[in-house]
Write a protein that holds these residues in place. Sequence first.
Motif, PDB file in Angstrom:
ATOM      1  N   UNK A 429     -13.091  -9.038  -2.320  1.00  0.00           N
ATOM      2  CA  UNK A 429     -12.671 -10.427  -2.480  1.00  0.00           C
ATOM      3  C   UNK A 429     -11.159 -10.545  -2.343  1.00  0.00           C
ATOM      4  N   UNK A 430     -10.424  -9.644  -3.000  1.00  0.00           N
ATOM      5  CA  UNK A 430      -8.966  -9.643  -2.864  1.00  0.00           C
ATOM      6  C   UNK A 430      -8.554  -9.336  -1.423  1.00  0.00           C
ATOM      7  N   UNK A 431      -9.236  -8.382  -0.814  1.00  0.00           N
ATOM      8  CA  UNK A 431      -8.894  -7.979   0.549  1.00  0.00           C
ATOM      9  C   UNK A 431      -9.120  -9.102   1.547  1.00  0.00           C
ATOM     10  N   UNK A 432     -10.111  -9.969   1.284  1.00  0.00           N
ATOM     11  CA  UNK A 432     -10.403 -11.060   2.220  1.00  0.00           C
ATOM     12  C   UNK A 432      -9.179 -11.945   2.440  1.00  0.00           C
ATOM     13  N   UNK A 433      -8.480 -12.257   1.351  1.00  0.00           N
ATOM     14  CA  UNK A 433      -7.256 -13.062   1.468  1.00  0.00           C
ATOM     15  C   UNK A 433      -6.168 -12.291   2.207  1.00  0.00           C
ATOM     16  N   UNK A 434      -6.070 -11.003   1.932  1.00  0.00           N
ATOM     17  CA  UNK A 434      -5.048 -10.175   2.582  1.00  0.00           C
ATOM     18  C   UNK A 434      -5.310 -10.040   4.080  1.00  0.00           C
ATOM     19  N   UNK A 471      -1.899  -6.097   0.113  1.00  0.00           N
ATOM     20  CA  UNK A 471      -1.331  -6.976   1.126  1.00  0.00           C
ATOM     21  C   UNK A 471      -0.264  -6.250   1.941  1.00  0.00           C
ATOM     22  N   UNK A 472       0.621  -5.528   1.270  1.00  0.00           N
ATOM     23  CA  UNK A 472       1.660  -4.777   1.987  1.00  0.00           C
ATOM     24  C   UNK A 472       1.041  -3.751   2.927  1.00  0.00           C
ATOM     25  N   UNK A 473      -0.009  -3.090   2.483  1.00  0.00           N
ATOM     26  CA  UNK A 473      -0.665  -2.086   3.321  1.00  0.00           C
ATOM     27  C   UNK A 473      -1.280  -2.705   4.570  1.00  0.00           C
ATOM     28  N   UNK A 474      -1.900  -3.869   4.410  1.00  0.00           N
ATOM     29  CA  UNK A 474      -2.612  -4.485   5.528  1.00  0.00           C
ATOM     30  C   UNK A 474      -1.659  -5.096   6.543  1.00  0.00           C
ATOM     31  N   UNK A 475      -0.559  -5.693   6.075  1.00  0.00           N
ATOM     32  CA  UNK A 475       0.364  -6.327   7.023  1.00  0.00           C
ATOM     33  C   UNK A 475       1.455  -5.364   7.501  1.00  0.00           C
ATOM     34  N   UNK A 522       4.498  -0.741   1.994  1.00  0.00           N
ATOM     35  CA  UNK A 522       3.236  -0.189   2.511  1.00  0.00           C
ATOM     36  C   UNK A 522       3.154   1.316   2.213  1.00  0.00           C
ATOM     37  N   UNK A 523       1.942   1.790   1.881  1.00  0.00           N
ATOM     38  CA  UNK A 523       1.792   3.220   1.596  1.00  0.00           C
ATOM     39  C   UNK A 523       0.593   3.849   2.303  1.00  0.00           C
ATOM     40  N   UNK A 524       0.089   3.195   3.354  1.00  0.00           N
ATOM     41  CA  UNK A 524      -0.940   3.804   4.197  1.00  0.00           C
ATOM     42  C   UNK A 524      -0.441   3.778   5.638  1.00  0.00           C
ATOM     43  N   UNK A 525      -1.096   4.553   6.486  1.00  0.00           N
ATOM     44  CA  UNK A 525      -0.665   4.644   7.879  1.00  0.00           C
ATOM     45  C   UNK A 525      -1.044   3.386   8.648  1.00  0.00           C
ATOM     46  N   UNK A 528      -4.707   3.592   9.740  1.00  0.00           N
ATOM     47  CA  UNK A 528      -5.689   3.238   8.706  1.00  0.00           C
ATOM     48  C   UNK A 528      -5.740   1.723   8.512  1.00  0.00           C
ATOM     49  N   UNK A 529      -4.580   1.082   8.503  1.00  0.00           N
ATOM     50  CA  UNK A 529      -4.521  -0.363   8.362  1.00  0.00           C
ATOM     51  C   UNK A 529      -5.234  -1.055   9.522  1.00  0.00           C
ATOM     52  N   UNK A 530      -4.979  -0.576  10.746  1.00  0.00           N
ATOM     53  CA  UNK A 530      -5.617  -1.164  11.929  1.00  0.00           C
ATOM     54  C   UNK A 530      -7.128  -1.010  11.879  1.00  0.00           C
TER      55      UNK A 530
END
Length: 556
Positions: A429-434, A471-475, A522-525, A528-530
């Motif tokens: 649910x949180x990820x959907x917004x991100x 959010x930082x990881x995804x963007x 951000x703390x993932x590659x 991984x985000x893509x």
Amino acid sequence: MITRVTMTAKQDEKSVEEPQSVPKENVEGPEGTHSNEKKLKKFYIGSIDQGTTSTRFIIFDGVGQPVAQHQIESTQMYPQSGWHEHDPKELIDSVNDCIEKATQSFLDQGHEISDIKAIGITNQRETTLVWDTNTGEPLHNAIAWPDTRTKGLVRELRAKGGADELLEICGLPLSTYPSSVKLVWLLRNVDAVRKAYDEGRLSFGTVDTWLLYHLNGGKEKNVHVTDATNASRTMFMNLHTVQYDEGLLEFFEVDRNKIRLPKIVPSSCPESFGSMTYGPLKGIRITGCLGDQSAALVGQQGFSPGSAKNTYGTGCFLLYNVGEKPVISNHGLLATVAYDFGRNRKPVYALEGSIAVAGSGVKFLMNNMGFITHSHNINDLAASVKDNGGCVFVTAFSGLFAPYWIDDAKGTIFGITQHTERGHIARATLEATCFQTKAILDAMERDSGHKLAELAVDGGMSNSNLCMQTQANIIGIPVDRPAMRETTCLGAAIAAGFAVDIWKEFDELKEINQKDRMIFEPNISKEESAKMFKRWGRAVEMCRGWLDTDESNGDF
């Protein structure tokens, strides 16, 4: 102090109250800052924030710190599936109650009413109200901005001649979102509204207009105004002239001789918004008015082209300052007035991405599914698992807004297995917004030709460290969160303060709300985000087509 944070996936809210961080040196203001602060702390501004789920009144000092406040939850009415309404009179009562209680707290601290120099208003935007011009009585409940009863009407209007030209004129695509289609629905379906229209006694407005009308004494003074940011959400205003457009009104078959539209004025003005005519603040001028998302941009100091903020409220709204000329999006975004501070300044425009479901998704898990007992518990529940367990939740409760604009989508969870726990769905649910924020940022980059370096955030969901780290990881860029997160109210206070010369230039505001900000790195590659975002995109495509084209209201 600015704190930079990188969280692991397992860290919860408590574990990052004192994060491992790299402090950034305090930035000293210009010479004389402290004496100026001392002077500004003697000035106070009241700020009314009438939002979708609550109303609040905050009194700020001249350096942007709240000194007194009160908040009341709003009643949400859902008469049918997809319908969302508010009681117009309750909106007024909630504002009055918040003003009374916050003002009493202010007085209890030893302040005087005369210390409050002005009042600002910020509000949920596209929510639509109609009332009898002669009596001041509402003719229907307010139709809230997420309401989707107009789906069939929108499809009809999209097939109408001239529909393809609307975006270039008003900056908004045809959807269930703007006030225009809500007004047309009322004219077609509510006899009392149609009768008042035919008899020339129908008044129309968004929440700001309704509040200003009543705070100024209702039908006696008959103050009927709106600011440019709210007017730009109706689809009746020409974005380039900042005035009502006859072609737009004609398209929606709205006759100006039969309906009273609010006068469009700048967001900061010493005269246009009138003054309080009753209550403890009687006589104090109302000098600022901004739609809530514009107010948040102002509160985040988003005064330079290229600056952006994302507000995680009931919905989620990302505004990107594009300067003094509107940019019409080619990638599913909205063009809107960011703010208009008058006094020979030109209006400033923004690109906007609107997500219908953010905090309301958390409320859904709490109220409808019983997953949590309070919305802030979502962080702990989501942190109880290391990832989403393969779940992707497309929270399309009102279709999908920017940049997709898929009206026939419904909320859909993909990837459920016997392994799935409540924590997985909470995290999804949180990820959907991100994910939707990422889609909007990508569209903004394509429209503007510039990649954002950092994203300022505020709103209820931004309180979750886990959500902001996600959010930082995804963007893939830092997320910057202020310590004082009432930026929407602060923006309305800033607009009001400009009108009464508490501040005269934007440079005077650069120290406001800058202390103790937190930066999530951000703390993932990138790979991984893509991969995560690609899976989200596949889920979005699969959630299309839940409605037949001949279904007018989206119900089965």
